[in-house]
Write an enzyme that holds these catalytic residues in place. Sequence first.
Site, PDB file in Angstrom:
ATOM      1  N   ASP A 133       0.839  -1.205   0.000  1.00  0.00           N
ATOM      2  CA  ASP A 133       0.000   0.000   0.000  1.00  0.00           C
ATOM      3  C   ASP A 133       0.876   1.258   0.000  1.00  0.00           C
ATOM      4  OD1 ASP A 133       0.884  -0.104   2.617  1.00  0.00           O
ATOM      5  OD2 ASP A 133      -1.081   0.252   3.520  1.00  0.00           O
ATOM      6  N   SER A 134       2.203   1.079   0.021  1.00  0.00           N
ATOM      7  CA  SER A 134       3.125   2.196  -0.226  1.00  0.00           C
ATOM      8  C   SER A 134       2.867   2.761  -1.624  1.00  0.00           C
ATOM      9  CB  SER A 134       4.580   1.735  -0.083  1.00  0.00           C
ATOM     10  OG  SER A 134       4.798   0.511  -0.771  1.00  0.00           O
ATOM     11  N   ASP A 150      -1.326  -6.271  -0.502  1.00  0.00           N
ATOM     12  CA  ASP A 150      -1.349  -5.593   0.797  1.00  0.00           C
ATOM     13  C   ASP A 150      -2.749  -5.029   1.058  1.00  0.00           C
ATOM     14  OD1 ASP A 150      -0.223  -4.665   3.107  1.00  0.00           O
ATOM     15  OD2 ASP A 150       0.998  -3.110   2.156  1.00  0.00           O
ATOM     16  N   LYS A 207      -1.358  -9.481   2.843  1.00  0.00           N
ATOM     17  CA  LYS A 207      -0.695  -9.009   4.062  1.00  0.00           C
ATOM     18  C   LYS A 207      -1.623  -8.032   4.754  1.00  0.00           C
ATOM     19  CE  LYS A 207       2.789  -5.802   4.021  1.00  0.00           C
ATOM     20  NZ  LYS A 207       2.219  -4.724   4.856  1.00  0.00           N
ATOM     21  N   GLU A 260      -1.796  -5.316   8.332  1.00  0.00           N
ATOM     22  CA  GLU A 260      -1.071  -4.706   9.450  1.00  0.00           C
ATOM     23  C   GLU A 260      -1.826  -4.921  10.748  1.00  0.00           C
ATOM     24  OE1 GLU A 260      -0.189  -0.573   8.805  1.00  0.00           O
ATOM     25  OE2 GLU A 260       0.739  -0.959   6.851  1.00  0.00           O
ATOM     26  N   GLU A 318       8.601  -4.330  11.074  1.00  0.00           N
ATOM     27  CA  GLU A 318       9.081  -3.049  10.539  1.00  0.00           C
ATOM     28  C   GLU A 318       9.590  -2.122  11.636  1.00  0.00           C
ATOM     29  OE1 GLU A 318       6.468  -1.154   7.716  1.00  0.00           O
ATOM     30  OE2 GLU A 318       7.716   0.663   7.623  1.00  0.00           O
TER      31      GLU A 318
END
Length: 284
Positions: free
Chosen positions: A44-45, A83, A112, A114, A181
Amino acid sequence: MEKVTVKDIARMKGTGKIVMVTAYDYPMAKIVDSAGVDMILVGDSLAMVVLGYPTTHGVTLRDMLRHTMAVARAKPRALVVGDMPFGSYETSNSKAVRSAIAFVRAGAEAVKLEGGSEYADRVKAIVKAGIPVMGHIGLTPQRYLKYGGYKPRGRRLDEIRQLLLDAEALQEAGAFSLVIEFTAAEVAELITRKLQIPTICIGSGLHCDGQVLVLHDILGLSEHTPPFAKKYVDLKQIIAQAVSSYAREVREGLFPGPEHTVVRLKEPLDLESLLRDIGERSSH
Ligand code: KIV
């Protein structure tokens, strides 16, 4: 070369050699795959490095699916991980499963998300639906509002304890691997030793089962490169040089040259008589 599966990633536990990199489109997916990475994360960057948003909150599930499709069209050997963006899994297990299924339909082979133990039931539900999940703890950029910015995690004992509990809860829930991270290297090492699933680190030191970086940081294309990322090439400068050479050649009449002027007439052209002919016709 055989397609990488989650089983292959699991077998790489303890090697320290798992390589993951982000990619967001077809040509880059082709290039990073040809470089031999194990996993491609459609991160999602995307929000910041491609779409120009200030944070990952700007990117939607629709955006992520479109870019996942582009990456999947490259048919990479690497495992494609989608993501899950902010807003696509927080509110309920069923929403999380729906979003994860949409990723698989777009071509992702894992997703993925978070968050720590508070999202263990989401992980469990998605895994139950047959979709492999990668966890993500430590600095979780989607939670920057809650944590008051992009600060390193896991420096105090209470945080370290929580990170360990989170890692174990995600493993227990069925995650096949875990991104850690921006933590102290000792904490990532401890979690790596405690878990049976591979850890993939970013800004958390060397003693993990693998590493991940944002492609645009590696290539020198990001506007803001985090202190833990390594720029392997300055593509921004190389691209600007190439485009300014093109602009100069156009302005100096050097481009296109004869080798780029490729359409050939099928019969000889008498330009003067053609112009005369057109002139006579328009005066009638
Ligand atoms: O979105 C992303 O690029 C990521 C990596 C930094 C792990 O989540």
